[in-house]
Design a protein around this motif. Structure first.
Motif, PDB file in Angstrom:
ATOM      1  N   UNK A 165      -8.678 -11.096 -12.336  1.00 22.60           N
ATOM      2  CA  UNK A 165      -9.226  -9.800 -11.953  1.00 22.60           C
ATOM      3  C   UNK A 165      -8.699  -9.350 -10.597  1.00 22.60           C
ATOM      4  N   UNK A 166      -7.814 -10.145  -9.985  1.00 24.82           N
ATOM      5  CA  UNK A 166      -7.286  -9.858  -8.653  1.00 24.82           C
ATOM      6  C   UNK A 166      -5.824  -9.438  -8.778  1.00 24.82           C
ATOM      7  N   UNK A 167      -5.483  -8.271  -8.233  1.00 26.27           N
ATOM      8  CA  UNK A 167      -4.099  -7.794  -8.272  1.00 26.27           C
ATOM      9  C   UNK A 167      -3.686  -7.312  -6.885  1.00 26.27           C
ATOM     10  N   UNK A 168      -2.372  -7.201  -6.672  1.00 28.99           N
ATOM     11  CA  UNK A 168      -1.841  -6.612  -5.454  1.00 28.99           C
ATOM     12  C   UNK A 168      -1.670  -5.119  -5.619  1.00 28.99           C
ATOM     13  N   UNK A 169      -1.628  -4.420  -4.481  1.00 27.28           N
ATOM     14  CA  UNK A 169      -1.456  -2.972  -4.547  1.00 27.28           C
ATOM     15  C   UNK A 169      -0.141  -2.607  -5.241  1.00 27.28           C
ATOM     16  N   UNK A 170       0.906  -3.419  -5.021  1.00 28.69           N
ATOM     17  CA  UNK A 170       2.179  -3.175  -5.668  1.00 28.69           C
ATOM     18  C   UNK A 170       2.163  -3.460  -7.158  1.00 28.69           C
ATOM     19  N   UNK A 171       1.139  -4.173  -7.634  1.00 25.89           N
ATOM     20  CA  UNK A 171       0.969  -4.394  -9.072  1.00 25.89           C
ATOM     21  C   UNK A 171       0.137  -3.285  -9.713  1.00 25.89           C
ATOM     22  N   UNK A 172      -0.518  -2.482  -8.885  1.00 25.65           N
ATOM     23  CA  UNK A 172      -1.371  -1.402  -9.382  1.00 25.65           C
ATOM     24  C   UNK A 172      -0.598  -0.092  -9.528  1.00 25.65           C
ATOM     25  N   UNK A 173       0.339   0.159  -8.595  1.00 25.70           N
ATOM     26  CA  UNK A 173       1.066   1.422  -8.602  1.00 25.70           C
ATOM     27  C   UNK A 173       2.494   1.219  -8.123  1.00 25.70           C
ATOM     28  N   UNK A 174       3.418   1.992  -8.659  1.00 25.85           N
ATOM     29  CA  UNK A 174       4.821   1.925  -8.242  1.00 25.85           C
ATOM     30  C   UNK A 174       5.023   2.429  -6.809  1.00 25.85           C
TER      31      UNK A 174
END
Length: 293
Positions: A165-174
């Motif tokens: 459930x944990x992601x990086x900002x770069x994994x959320x948006x280009x």
């Protein structure tokens, strides 16, 4: 998918996980809920600040004219203290990929390759800012990194989520590349914490104590040659207010750079002419809110 934690639940979860908390006054109600929904929540977004400095916690709380604060829920400083910045909707994630949100909800893991920006992440994700320049050369001290892992694990544990459930900002948006460390390793570290036993049940969270501010030392205090930690703390607050005119420092000795910086702050308050000469007065000093040294 879950109902967001209350402020008390978040504080207790972080305390139980061993997070070294700095509770900023008013964090429990500092949010942007008037701009949109907060919840249901699905996961956590990890960020780096792209800068370092003593005023970053203030910036995360205040934000800027084009990105009003709060800009995160938590701020993990290099000194291994984690500031509670806000609770509710914050300006941290922005819009992101619907496909990535689906993977977070399903906890299906990566690869996280974001598509078009379609979903409001500010309403669906918790956000942690980690103090770092993000240039690949600025290190993350081990104790600071551990605080970030504990912060993410605490929220996952409270909701019954896995580390997926944990992601990086770069994994959320280009549009973003942060954080500047491998998120796969970060998720493994969060998973390892989740597989360990949490700390004993924490005591009742104390209420944040009111800020203690430095009283105005008098107009004659600010003269060439004066040295004092008060001047250093004044300079740090001026930098945090976006009024710093320092090429280096600030430091403990009153200099022309201090005067120019304070003049910029006076102009920010609306003063002009002789009222913006760069020498502190009691009214502007009170508005600068300098911590007691």
């Amino acid at each position: 998918m879950a109902t967001p934690l209350t402020a008390a639940q978040m504080y207790a979860a972080l305390l139980a996980e061993g997070v070294n908390i700095v509770a900023r006054p008013g964090w429990e109600t500092h949010n942007r809920n008037h701009k949109g929904a907060w919840g249901p929540v699905h996961g956590i977004v990890i960020h780096h600040t792209a800068g370092v400095g003593s005023g970053l916690a203030d910036y995360c709380s205040r934000g800027s004219s084009d990105l009003p604060g709060p800009v995160c829920h938590g701020f993990a400083a290099k000194d291994a203290r984690t500031h509670l910045i806000g609770h509710g909707r914050t300006n941290h994630a922005g819009s992101g990929s619907a496909a990535i949100l689906d993977r977070v909800i399903a906890e299906s893991g990566g690869p996280f390759r974001p598509g078009p920006d379609e979903v409001d992440g500010n309403s669906r994700m918790y956000g942690l800012e980690i103090e770092n320049r993000g240039d690949g050369r600025d290190p993350y001290p081990a104790a600071q990194y551990d605080q970030a892992v504990r912060w993410a694990a605490a929220i996952c544990r409270a909701h019954g989520w896995t580390a997926q459930s944990v992601i990086g900002h770069g994994e959320w948006t280009r549009r973003k590349v942060d954080p500047s460390f491998p998120m796969d390793q970060f998720r493994r570290d969060v998973a390892a914490r989740l597989n360990s036993s949490p700390a004993p049940k924490p005591p009742t969270p104390p209420k944040p104590s009111p800020s203690v501010l430095e009283p105005f030392p008098g107009a004659t205090f600010f003269r060439v040659g004066r040295r004092s930690q008060i001047i250093t703390e004044m300079g740090r607050r001026l930098v945090a207010e976006g009024c710093g005119r320092y090429k280096s420092g600030p430091g403990p000795e009153w200099t022309e750079a201090d005067r120019q910086s304070y003049a910029a702050f006076q102009r920010k308050l609306g003063y002009s002419g002789a009222d913006a000469d760069g020498y502190p007065g009691p009214t502007s000093w009170a508005k600068l809110r300098i911590p007691k040294t």
